[in-house]
Design a protein around this motif. Structure first.
Motif, PDB file in Angstrom:
ATOM      1  N   THR A   8       0.836  -1.195   0.000  1.00 30.97           N
ATOM      2  CA  THR A   8       0.000   0.000   0.000  1.00 30.97           C
ATOM      3  C   THR A   8       0.872   1.247   0.000  1.00 30.97           C
ATOM      4  N   HIS A  10       1.315   5.156   1.927  1.00 28.50           N
ATOM      5  CA  HIS A  10       0.925   6.028   3.026  1.00 28.50           C
ATOM      6  C   HIS A  10       2.037   7.026   3.257  1.00 28.50           C
ATOM      7  N   ASP A  11       1.778   7.918   4.185  1.00 29.70           N
ATOM      8  CA  ASP A  11       2.799   8.845   4.630  1.00 29.70           C
ATOM      9  C   ASP A  11       3.319   8.377   5.978  1.00 29.70           C
ATOM     10  N   LEU A  22      -1.893   4.618   9.246  1.00 31.03           N
ATOM     11  CA  LEU A  22      -2.714   3.943   8.251  1.00 31.03           C
ATOM     12  C   LEU A  22      -4.066   4.634   8.150  1.00 31.03           C
ATOM     13  N   ALA A  23      -4.452   4.996   6.952  1.00 33.66           N
ATOM     14  CA  ALA A  23      -5.745   5.626   6.730  1.00 33.66           C
ATOM     15  C   ALA A  23      -6.849   4.573   6.793  1.00 33.66           C
ATOM     16  N   PHE A  26      -7.630   3.210   3.004  1.00 35.13           N
ATOM     17  CA  PHE A  26      -6.480   3.011   2.130  1.00 35.13           C
ATOM     18  C   PHE A  26      -6.736   1.938   1.090  1.00 35.13           C
ATOM     19  N   GLN A 105      -2.343   8.620  -3.497  1.00 36.63           N
ATOM     20  CA  GLN A 105      -2.212   8.861  -2.061  1.00 36.63           C
ATOM     21  C   GLN A 105      -0.871   8.333  -1.572  1.00 36.63           C
ATOM     22  N   GLY A 106      -0.306   8.997  -0.620  1.00 30.27           N
ATOM     23  CA  GLY A 106       0.883   8.496   0.037  1.00 30.27           C
ATOM     24  C   GLY A 106       2.175   8.649  -0.735  1.00 30.27           C
TER      25      GLY A 106
END
Length: 176
Positions: A8, A10-11, A22-23, A26, A105-106
């Motif tokens: 995945t 993410h930041d 973790l969103a 995601f 995203q991320g």
């Protein structure tokens, strides 16, 4: 041990970017009972790190800048193709690469292996030789298979004999 791994984006937050947030929504690639072979080719040895994940404490993760990981994948793709050994795999590899490259995203590409591999901080020496072998400019398919075989319970498929499952073992599942 459960049966999934996730790829995945993410930041990372916190001091030295060691906290993984973790969103709830995601997007991810998923695997069942294996670590898909192609996922490993996004990561350099130094990207096997320990992070704090949502308060779960220190866990082993593979974390790379997403766009740099795509460049590395492109560089290492001939070795991956030789290891896979079949031109049928080009479409799934192209699809995986495009989705990872185009994720919106991320900043970081993150492999979360802990339902398949042991993922405690002291497990890094178990897995690092595999990523060193992939990084080696002289690497061969046999040298990669040897390193994978050296990992206890690696759950990485390198012999693609089941045409029904080759894509799952090579690139994993995705749900978008």
């Amino acid at each position: 041990m459960a049966n999934r791994a996730y790829l995945t984006t993410h930041d990372l937050l916190g001091v030295n970017k060691t906290t993984l947030l973790l969103a709830d929504d995601f997007r991810y690639f998923d695997s069942r009972w294996t670590i898909p072979l192609a996922w490993l080719f996004f990561y350099r040895p130094e990207e096997l790190v320990v992070v704090d994940e949502d308060g779960w404490g220190p866990m082993l993760r593979l974390v790379a800048d997403r766009l740099s990981a795509c460049d590395y994948f492109t560089q290492k793709r001939p070795l991956l193709e030789a290891l896979a050994g079949n031109m049928e795999f080009m479409l799934p590899l192209n699809r995986l690469y495009s989705r990872v490259r185009d994720w919106r995203q991320g900043k970081y590409l993150i492999l979360i292996p802990d339902q398949i591999w042991e993922s405690f901080p002291d497990d890094i020496p178990v897995y690092r030789p595999l990523f060193e072998a992939i990084a080696d400019p002289q690497a061969t398919p046999d040298s990669i298979r040897l390193r994978i075989a050296g990992i206890p319970h690696s759950y990485v498929v390198t012999e693609f004999t089941d045409p029904e499952r080759f894509e799952i073992h090579l690139t994993g599942y995705t749900y978008w």
